[in-house]
Design an enzyme around this catalytic site. Structure first.
Site, PDB file in Angstrom:
ATOM      1  N   SER A   1       0.797  -1.092   0.014  1.00  8.60           N
ATOM      2  CA  SER A   1       0.075  -0.029   0.092  1.00  8.60           C
ATOM      3  C   SER A   1       0.810   1.266  -0.139  1.00  8.60           C
ATOM      4  O   SER A   1       1.916   1.356   0.572  1.00  8.60           O
ATOM      5  CB  SER A   1      -0.900   0.020   1.166  1.00  8.60           C
ATOM      6  OG  SER A   1      -1.646  -1.189   1.251  1.00  8.60           O
TER       7      SER A   1
ATOM      8  N   GLU B   1      -3.626 -14.533   1.931  1.00  6.79           N
ATOM      9  CA  GLU B   1      -3.847 -13.784   3.209  1.00  6.79           C
ATOM     10  C   GLU B   1      -5.030 -14.265   3.792  1.00  6.79           C
ATOM     11  O   GLU B   1      -4.820 -14.055   5.315  1.00  6.79           O
ATOM     12  CB  GLU B   1      -3.929 -12.278   2.713  1.00  6.79           C
ATOM     13  CG  GLU B   1      -4.125 -11.181   3.951  1.00  6.79           C
ATOM     14  CD  GLU B   1      -3.625  -9.937   3.193  1.00  6.79           C
ATOM     15  OE1 GLU B   1      -3.590  -9.525   2.236  1.00  6.79           O
ATOM     16  OE2 GLU B   1      -3.642  -9.043   4.329  1.00  6.79           O
TER      17      GLU B   1
ATOM     18  N   GLU C   1     -16.039  -2.692   1.876  1.00  4.99           N
ATOM     19  CA  GLU C   1     -16.497  -2.100   0.464  1.00  4.99           C
ATOM     20  C   GLU C   1     -15.867  -2.828  -0.590  1.00  4.99           C
ATOM     21  O   GLU C   1     -16.749  -3.357  -1.837  1.00  4.99           O
ATOM     22  CB  GLU C   1     -16.258  -0.720   0.290  1.00  4.99           C
ATOM     23  CG  GLU C   1     -17.237   0.346   1.177  1.00  4.99           C
ATOM     24  CD  GLU C   1     -16.837   0.019   2.837  1.00  4.99           C
ATOM     25  OE1 GLU C   1     -15.804  -0.506   3.327  1.00  4.99           O
ATOM     26  OE2 GLU C   1     -17.818   0.523   3.726  1.00  4.99           O
TER      27      GLU C   1
ATOM     28  N   SER D   1       2.875  -3.026   9.005  1.00  2.00           N
ATOM     29  CA  SER D   1       2.905  -3.719  10.301  1.00  2.00           C
ATOM     30  C   SER D   1       4.175  -4.234  10.360  1.00  2.00           C
ATOM     31  O   SER D   1       4.698  -4.892   9.536  1.00  2.00           O
ATOM     32  CB  SER D   1       1.683  -4.708  10.188  1.00  2.00           C
ATOM     33  OG  SER D   1       0.549  -4.116   9.896  1.00  2.00           O
TER      34      SER D   1
END
Lengths: 337, 382
Positions: free
Chosen positions: B126, B241, B361, B158
């Site tokens: 990201s 994932e 979403e 993370s």
């Protein structure tokens, strides 16, 4: 671990889907609903296939299959929205089959298995499906105890429910009439409840599929409306609700035969999930169809109506959530229970 | 249909339970660094017992576990109230991706230290302008001799502060459409060109970070899956994932719910019909999650591809976890609104559940497009 149907069970599902798509098309459902009369040919065919007796023991003239096979058929009849006394009859047979006295079983099960007679189960005070023509009525009192009544022993008042694809009645019987089920009424009701949950899963599945077909086809602003996230996300929610109800219902159908100790919880889980899911998914189907979905002419309203009446049958989601909470409290605090 | 474990699955579970009996992870120490060190030590013990990468093939130090056994592992880990291993991203994402696309040298070099937690991994996908639209990422890699020189910014990384390696996706060709021209790198975090800034989340903890990458160097041999093939390799990482973890999460949800019911019982609230209704509802949702996760497992094991269930469980879990935390606040009042209280923490932390690892979403887009076959709106992607 195998959370899927066996090949035989898949074959039953496929046969039912294929057969009902022609014998119980939506045009035929409409005919039955508007004419207020079941198609006798459909019932004869279901009887000929041995479906009413699929889960009745062979010694009583049934096929001796289990709750999973019965749930499969119930789901498919719900998917087809079949106008027939099937649900009422098999739920009565489930109750008598698990908790009836030997005499009650010998008297009623062969008649129900062969289709010579129909039966029903319902609550005093509720809407009882197909009670007007049922030879035997399993009536659940306010104390939760179920009685077996020949129809002549009960006062049956037919009513027009909001669901014209299925006949309904109010049933009253004086306390002295009929005979209590020999065994555990709760187990009897739980097995019947799973069958109703399965029908709701089929109804929800049909509502989802009809909606998908419609929103892929219907265009506004030069775009299929199903491309808009306000619509597509609603459809995703419909899938989630349908699949959630399906997971709970299949688990309950499996537990009914394989691990009956877990059935009380599993049946309430299934009925709570399927009642909520059935109502929400069919309501969304009307909404996603827009104006046409609110017309008598479109078929989605039959699904909504069936879901509403099924959701209340043998306890709505609120009743079953309360029962789940009681079961959990008893499990976590065995001393206090 | 048979919802009981097979003999071999039951044996796997019993062996694991016996191991957890002897190997108690203990209590998590306070402080982020101490907690991390504790989780790292826990993974070393798992690795010594042969439990760190149960789903990994034996040749890489795993147990070759089936999907069901892997699910059992995560359920039992949760049941033992043990933490996720420190290098969870390495075990679940980097390891399997390297097994799929890595050269023999890469497999030899990287897999073993992932298992033992000697080298921790983080995920550099990201960016500030490339969240759900991952292919819009801008971090650049330019060839310089035998090295690639990386410049750009990553976010939501993370565990970056503890990581030796980063799964980094960067743009190596600016002249092709955005899904092409990406390359997947194994980047050494211990270099001047990589600066880490912790991002404090609404709980006050810094679980994730921003990465500022300015001229970081990655040798050619650390390209994974070939130059220009980064999108495909990244998808492999993303597909890995959500499997396995769902079972850990559903057990944790179950434990939280049971603890909340106990709290309600202690306060004499179980007879309140409103409370009972809510408990019945949450129990139903927790069970639906568990059962749907198992149905999804059967579908993958039997047919090789995930069914619709696989797309629904993360959505179900995150929604239910939030509803549970919100109900705790209703039930416990001031206690659940006081900092330091575990329910107060859940009330805040659970807001991240519907965002991390794919927003709800985006999950709905995926369900609508790939499961339901609905048309895609121009410009939107799943």
């Amino acid at each position: 671990m195998n959370f899927d149907f066996t090949e035989d069970q898949q074959e039953i599902k496929k046969t039912a889907r294929d057969l009902l798509s022609s014998r119980s098309s939506l045009a035929k459902v409409r005919e039955a609903a508007e004419g207020k009369a079941y198609d006798p040919a459909l019932w004869s065919e279901l009887v000929e296939l041995g479906w009413p007796g699929i889960a009745i023991a062979e010694e009583h003239g049934g096929q001796g299959l289990g709750a999973v096979e019965l749930a499969i058929l119930s789901e498919e009849l719900g998917y087809a929205l079949a106008a027939s006394p099937f649900l009422a009859t098999v739920t009565a047979a489930e109750a008598i089959g698990i908790a009836g006295t030997p005499e009650q079983q010998a008297q009623w099960l062969p008649l129900l298995a062969s289709g010579e007679a129909t039966g029903t189960i319902g609550s005093a005070g509720g809407l009882v499906p197909d009670a007007d023509a049922a030879a035997v009525i399993v009536l659940i009192g306010e104390d939760g105890v179920a009685r077996v009544l020949a129809r002549a022993e009960a006062e049956v008042t037919p009513v027009d429910s909001i669901d014209p694809t299925r006949r309904a009645a109010r049933v009253y019987a004086p306390p002295t009439h009929g005979e209590a089920l020999g065994g555990d009424s709760a187990a009897a009701i739980d097995r019947a409840t799973v069958v109703v949950a399965a029908e709701l899963v089929g109804v929800a599945q049909r509502a989802l599929e009809m909606t998908l077909a419609y929103v892929k086809d219907r265009r506004q602003f030069d775009t299929p409306v199903g491309a808009y996230q306000a619509v597509s996300h609603k459809c995703a929610q419909m899938l989630k609700d349908t699949e959630g109800a399906r997971s709970a219902t299949y688990f309950a159908a499996w537990a009914a035969d394989a691990e009956p100790d877990r059935l009380p919880e599993a049946a309430s889980l299934a009925k709570a999930a399927a009642s909520d899911g059935g109502r929400d998914v069919t309501a969304s189907a009307i909404q996603a169809h827009g104006g046409i979905g609110f017309t008598w002419e479109a078929d989605v309203h039959w699904l909504y109506k069936r879901a509403q009446v099924d959701a209340a049958l043998l306890g709505g989601s609120g009743t079953h959530r309360a029962r789940l909470a009681r079961l959990l409290a008893a499990r976590l605090q065995p001393a206090a229970a | 249909m048979d919802l009981t474990f097979s003999d071999s699955e039951a044996a796997f579970r019993d062996e694991l339970r016996a191991w957890f009996e002897i190997n108690d992870p203990g209590t998590m120490p306070t402080g982020d660094d101490a907690a991390y060190a504790w989780r790292r030590d826990w993974q070393r013990r798992l690795a010594e017992g042969g439990w760190a990468g149960v789903h990994w093939p034996r040749e890489y130090g795993g147990r070759n576990a089936t999907m069901t056994e892997s699910a059992i592992f995560f359920e039992e880990l949760g049941r033992a109230r043990a933490p996720l291993p420190a290098n969870v991203l390495g075990l679940l994402l980097a390891g399997p991706t390297i097994m799929t696309y890595g050269t023999d040298e890469q497999k030899e070099r990287y897999l073993s230290p992932i298992l033992t937690a000697d080298e921790i991994w983080c995920q550099g996908f990201s960016e500030p302008d490339a969240g759900s639209d991952l292919a819009a990422l801008k971090t650049k890699a330019v060839k310089d001799g035998d090295d690639w020189v990386i410049t750009g910014q990553k976010v939501w990384t993370s565990g970056a502060q503890y990581s030796k390696w980063c799964m980094l996706v960067a743009r190596t060709d600016l002249d092709v459409p955005k899904h092409k021209g990406l390359t997947y790198f194994l980047m050494d975090m211990e270099q001047e060109g990589v600066q880490i800034r912790p991002l404090v989340q609404i709980t006050g903890e810094p679980e994730f970070n921003e990465l500022f990458i300015e001229g970081a160097r990655v040798p050619d041999e650390n390209v994974l899956g070939g130059v220009g093939n980064g999108w495909r390799v990244a998808l492999t990482t993303l597909m890995n994932e959500r499997s396995g973890l769902a079972f850990f999460l559903q057990v944790r949800l179950r434990q939280l719910l049971d603890e909340l019911i106990e709290e309600a019982a202690e306060r004499g609230l179980l007879d309140d019909p409103v409370v009972a209704d809510r408990i019945g509802y949450l129990h139903m949702k927790a069970e639906i999650l568990r059962l749907t996760a198992y149905r999804g497992l059967t579908t993958i094991e039997k047919y090789g591809t995930p069914g619709p269930e696989g797309s629904l469980t993360k959505w179900m879990w995150s929604e239910t976890n939030q509803e549970l935390a919100q109900f705790a606040a209703d039930l416990l009042g001031a206690d659940a609104l006081t900092t330091g209280n575990r329910w107060a923490y859940e009330l805040l932390r659970s807001r991240g559940n519907t965002i991390e690892g794919g927003t709800t979403e985006i999950l709905k887009n995926i369900v609508a497009e790939r499961v339901l076959g609905l048309p895609r709106l121009k410009g939107a992607a799943a």
